[in-house]
Design a protein around this motif. Sequence first.
Motif, PDB file in Angstrom:
ATOM      1  N   LYS A  10      87.598  66.893  19.239  1.00 27.83           N
ATOM      2  CA  LYS A  10      86.343  66.830  18.485  1.00 27.83           C
ATOM      3  C   LYS A  10      85.843  65.402  18.609  1.00 27.83           C
ATOM      4  O   LYS A  10      86.471  64.476  18.101  1.00 27.83           O
ATOM      5  CB  LYS A  10      86.570  67.197  17.021  1.00 27.83           C
ATOM      6  CG  LYS A  10      87.276  68.530  16.814  1.00 27.83           C
ATOM      7  CD  LYS A  10      86.403  69.693  17.222  1.00 27.83           C
ATOM      8  CE  LYS A  10      87.101  70.998  16.882  1.00 27.83           C
ATOM      9  NZ  LYS A  10      86.192  72.101  16.737  1.00 27.83           N
ATOM     10  N   THR A  12      82.520  64.140  18.052  1.00 28.36           N
ATOM     11  CA  THR A  12      81.367  63.670  17.273  1.00 28.36           C
ATOM     12  C   THR A  12      81.639  63.926  15.792  1.00 28.36           C
ATOM     13  O   THR A  12      82.566  64.653  15.439  1.00 28.36           O
ATOM     14  CB  THR A  12      80.068  64.401  17.668  1.00 28.36           C
ATOM     15  OG1 THR A  12      80.164  65.762  17.261  1.00 28.36           O
ATOM     16  CG2 THR A  12      79.801  64.307  19.165  1.00 28.36           C
ATOM     17  N   VAL A  13      80.797  63.372  14.938  1.00 31.56           N
ATOM     18  CA  VAL A  13      80.950  63.597  13.502  1.00 31.56           C
ATOM     19  C   VAL A  13      80.705  65.064  13.147  1.00 31.56           C
ATOM     20  O   VAL A  13      81.159  65.542  12.116  1.00 31.56           O
ATOM     21  CB  VAL A  13      80.041  62.680  12.654  1.00 31.56           C
ATOM     22  CG1 VAL A  13      80.453  61.232  12.814  1.00 31.56           C
ATOM     23  CG2 VAL A  13      78.586  62.877  12.986  1.00 31.56           C
ATOM     24  N   LYS A  14      79.988  65.794  14.015  1.00 23.58           N
ATOM     25  CA  LYS A  14      79.763  67.224  13.804  1.00 23.58           C
ATOM     26  C   LYS A  14      80.889  68.062  14.405  1.00 23.58           C
ATOM     27  O   LYS A  14      80.804  69.269  14.448  1.00 23.58           O
ATOM     28  CB  LYS A  14      78.428  67.649  14.423  1.00 23.58           C
ATOM     29  CG  LYS A  14      77.231  67.123  13.657  1.00 23.58           C
ATOM     30  CD  LYS A  14      75.924  67.541  14.291  1.00 23.58           C
ATOM     31  CE  LYS A  14      75.783  69.030  14.263  1.00 23.58           C
ATOM     32  NZ  LYS A  14      74.481  69.487  14.768  1.00 23.58           N
ATOM     33  N   GLU A  15      81.942  67.388  14.874  1.00 26.83           N
ATOM     34  CA  GLU A  15      83.120  68.026  15.473  1.00 26.83           C
ATOM     35  C   GLU A  15      82.797  68.779  16.764  1.00 26.83           C
ATOM     36  O   GLU A  15      83.390  69.799  17.085  1.00 26.83           O
ATOM     37  CB  GLU A  15      83.825  68.949  14.472  1.00 26.83           C
ATOM     38  CG  GLU A  15      84.366  68.218  13.274  1.00 26.83           C
ATOM     39  CD  GLU A  15      85.143  69.092  12.312  1.00 26.83           C
ATOM     40  OE1 GLU A  15      85.260  70.319  12.539  1.00 26.83           O
ATOM     41  OE2 GLU A  15      85.639  68.541  11.319  1.00 26.83           O
ATOM     42  N   ASP A  16      81.855  68.239  17.541  1.00 24.71           N
ATOM     43  CA  ASP A  16      81.537  68.804  18.840  1.00 24.71           C
ATOM     44  C   ASP A  16      82.634  68.470  19.842  1.00 24.71           C
ATOM     45  O   ASP A  16      83.220  67.386  19.794  1.00 24.71           O
ATOM     46  CB  ASP A  16      80.221  68.223  19.382  1.00 24.71           C
ATOM     47  CG  ASP A  16      79.012  68.643  18.587  1.00 24.71           C
ATOM     48  OD1 ASP A  16      78.937  69.817  18.192  1.00 24.71           O
ATOM     49  OD2 ASP A  16      78.132  67.790  18.375  1.00 24.71           O
ATOM     50  N   HIS A  20      80.262  71.166  23.928  1.00 20.12           N
ATOM     51  CA  HIS A  20      79.130  71.215  22.997  1.00 20.12           C
ATOM     52  C   HIS A  20      78.117  70.117  23.340  1.00 20.12           C
ATOM     53  O   HIS A  20      76.911  70.353  23.367  1.00 20.12           O
ATOM     54  CB  HIS A  20      79.590  71.009  21.550  1.00 20.12           C
ATOM     55  CG  HIS A  20      80.278  72.161  20.932  1.00 20.12           C
ATOM     56  ND1 HIS A  20      81.623  72.146  20.676  1.00 20.12           N
ATOM     57  CD2 HIS A  20      79.825  73.362  20.499  1.00 20.12           C
ATOM     58  CE1 HIS A  20      81.965  73.285  20.100  1.00 20.12           C
ATOM     59  NE2 HIS A  20      80.887  74.050  19.992  1.00 20.12           N
ATOM     60  N   ASN A  48      82.100  73.914  16.191  1.00 17.42           N
ATOM     61  CA  ASN A  48      81.833  72.620  15.572  1.00 17.42           C
ATOM     62  C   ASN A  48      81.554  72.847  14.084  1.00 17.42           C
ATOM     63  O   ASN A  48      81.686  73.969  13.589  1.00 17.42           O
ATOM     64  CB  ASN A  48      80.686  71.889  16.289  1.00 17.42           C
ATOM     65  CG  ASN A  48      79.372  72.635  16.208  1.00 17.42           C
ATOM     66  OD1 ASN A  48      79.200  73.616  15.472  1.00 17.42           O
ATOM     67  ND2 ASN A  48      78.403  72.169  16.987  1.00 17.42           N
ATOM     68  N   LYS A  49      81.164  71.801  13.364  1.00 14.42           N
ATOM     69  CA  LYS A  49      80.922  71.934  11.920  1.00 14.42           C
ATOM     70  C   LYS A  49      79.787  72.906  11.597  1.00 14.42           C
ATOM     71  O   LYS A  49      79.746  73.466  10.519  1.00 14.42           O
ATOM     72  CB  LYS A  49      80.605  70.569  11.293  1.00 14.42           C
ATOM     73  CG  LYS A  49      81.817  69.746  10.997  1.00 14.42           C
ATOM     74  CD  LYS A  49      81.436  68.520  10.186  1.00 14.42           C
ATOM     75  CE  LYS A  49      82.674  67.753   9.782  1.00 14.42           C
ATOM     76  NZ  LYS A  49      82.339  66.556   9.013  1.00 14.42           N
ATOM     77  N   ASP A  50      78.870  73.098  12.545  1.00 17.74           N
ATOM     78  CA  ASP A  50      77.775  74.036  12.338  1.00 17.74           C
ATOM     79  C   ASP A  50      78.200  75.476  12.611  1.00 17.74           C
ATOM     80  O   ASP A  50      77.428  76.400  12.393  1.00 17.74           O
ATOM     81  CB  ASP A  50      76.586  73.695  13.239  1.00 17.74           C
ATOM     82  CG  ASP A  50      75.919  72.386  12.852  1.00 17.74           C
ATOM     83  OD1 ASP A  50      75.991  72.015  11.661  1.00 17.74           O
ATOM     84  OD2 ASP A  50      75.336  71.741  13.734  1.00 17.74           O
ATOM     85  N   ASN A  63      76.250  81.300  13.669  1.00 12.89           N
ATOM     86  CA  ASN A  63      76.844  80.053  13.200  1.00 12.89           C
ATOM     87  C   ASN A  63      76.679  79.980  11.682  1.00 12.89           C
ATOM     88  O   ASN A  63      76.246  80.949  11.052  1.00 12.89           O
ATOM     89  CB  ASN A  63      76.247  78.838  13.925  1.00 12.89           C
ATOM     90  CG  ASN A  63      74.797  78.591  13.581  1.00 12.89           C
ATOM     91  OD1 ASN A  63      74.226  79.159  12.650  1.00 12.89           O
ATOM     92  ND2 ASN A  63      74.166  77.708  14.343  1.00 12.89           N
TER      93      ASN A  63
END
Length: 74
Positions: A10, A12-16, A20, A48-50, A63
């Motif tokens: 992961k 990115t902060v969005k857990e990509d 992604h 990811n987080k989304d 999602n």
Amino acid sequence: MDLRAALEAKITVKEDTALHVAVGTGKANHIVKYLLTKMSQHQLTLKNKDGNTLRPDLNRVENNCGFIPLIEAV
């Protein structure tokens, strides 16, 4: 770090994951193709987080916002 760990990381902060991010640019098709040849079916299901996933047979999975991948791609 081994290849499997790198593909699942992961980043990115969005857990990509790297996939992604590459898909999200809309311009890195060569990188997307490369990553798809290296990733397992399990790795394509990583969200990811989304709640976005990139596994083709899951294209109807919503999602966290209720969007499906086809709508997100447009």
